[in-house]
Design an enzyme around this catalytic site. Structure first.
Site, short mmCIF file in Angstrom:
data_model
loop_
_atom_site.label_atom_id
_atom_site.label_comp_id
_atom_site.label_asym_id
_atom_site.label_seq_id
_atom_site.Cartn_x
_atom_site.Cartn_y
_atom_site.Cartn_z
N GLY A 208 -0.56 -5.26 -8.78
CA GLY A 208 -1.22 -6.56 -8.74
C GLY A 208 -2.55 -6.47 -8.05
O GLY A 208 -2.97 -5.41 -7.59
N GLU B 74 -4.78 -6.00 -14.16
CA GLU B 74 -4.27 -5.27 -13.00
C GLU B 74 -3.14 -4.32 -13.39
O GLU B 74 -3.05 -3.21 -12.87
CB GLU B 74 -3.79 -6.25 -11.93
N GLU C 87 -3.64 -0.35 -12.69
CA GLU C 87 -2.83 0.32 -11.67
C GLU C 87 -1.70 1.17 -12.23
O GLU C 87 -1.22 2.09 -11.55
CB GLU C 87 -2.26 -0.71 -10.70
N PRO D 36 1.02 -19.25 4.44
CA PRO D 36 -0.26 -18.95 5.07
C PRO D 36 -0.37 -17.53 5.62
O PRO D 36 -1.47 -16.96 5.65
CB PRO D 36 -0.36 -19.98 6.20
N GLU E 167 -0.03 6.15 -6.90
CA GLU E 167 1.08 6.61 -7.74
C GLU E 167 1.68 5.40 -8.44
O GLU E 167 1.69 4.29 -7.90
CB GLU E 167 2.15 7.30 -6.88
#
Length: 232
Positions: free
Chosen positions: A49, A65, A69, A86, A117
């Site tokens: 992500g 993403e 990745e 938060p 990886e």
């Protein structure tokens, strides 16, 4: 409109996406994980992500993403939930939107960008790891969404090939639902899948499927939603 009209008393915050990709490998439910190449959590397992760019919608960012990745592409992503505690990310105020994909026959991962990886990990193993951010919670939520999808959609049959026996279909349900092999009652399961309208259709063929009499062979029917559902 003046510049002052855009000013706000609220501080800016960032939006991210995280992706859980699930598949069945070696008789286990696996999830695509990355090892983070940078902080926070350098070298730790995490979900793929990253941040949403200013000109992207959410799903576009999730697909980008995932490719960057892990080098994986999937046909369908389902949005699961939004996480906005938060203190969920030590880098600042970041809200993340979680997506899940449940897909058969996926290749090995190939790490890129800030992942050092990308690899398939059994779900139970990754759940037991201390993941960064709130990825443990995300993984639990995504797996539960996948398990629920097997109740009301024909998804499980996609892991069985063009034709299959009810025993082979039942094994997919056991794996995704996290149940021991042979723990789902065969007679009850058969009744449920045959009762679901147009879920599976008999081909007229039979095949040896373990001890006992030959098993009937089925193919996927045309149902998009299982009615009644195949409940756990």
């Amino acid at each position: 409109m003046t510049k002052r009209a855009y000013e706000s008393e609220y501080p800016p915050f960032y939006v991210a996406v995280d992706i859980v990709v699930l598949t069945v490998r070696e008789e286990q439910l696996h999830v695509m994980a990355i090892r983070r190449g940078g902080g926070p959590g350098t070298g730790e397992f995490a979900l793929p992500g990253g941040f949403v760019e200013i000109d992207e919608d959410l799903e576009t960012a999730a697909r980008r993403e995932l490719v960057e990745e892990t080098n994986l592409e999937v046909d369908f992503l389902e949005q699961v939930k939004t996480y906005g505690a938060p203190d969920r990310d030590p880098r600042g105020r970041i809200v993340s939107v979680l997506y899940v994909a449940v897909v058969p026959d996926l290749p090995e991962g190939e790490a890129g960008t800030d992942a050092s990886e990308a690899l398939w990990v059994p779900v139970d193993e990754l759940m037991a790891a201390d993941l960064p951010f709130d990825h443990n919670v995300m993984l639990v939520d995504a797996v539960e969404r996948a398990r629920a999808k097997l109740e009301y959609s024909p998804l499980a049959a996609s892991f069985c090939g063009d034709t299959f026996t009810i025993g082979q279909l039942r094994r997919v349900y056991e794996i995704v639902w996290g149940k021991d092999k042979h723990s789902i009652d065969p007679s009850n399961f058969q009744r449920k899948v045959l009762t679901a309208d147009d879920f599976i259709v008999a081909t007229g063929e039979v095949v040896g499927d373990g001890p006992g009499r030959p098993a009937r062979v089925y193919r996927l029917g045309g149902a998009a939603v299982l009615n009644p559902p195949v409940t756990r």
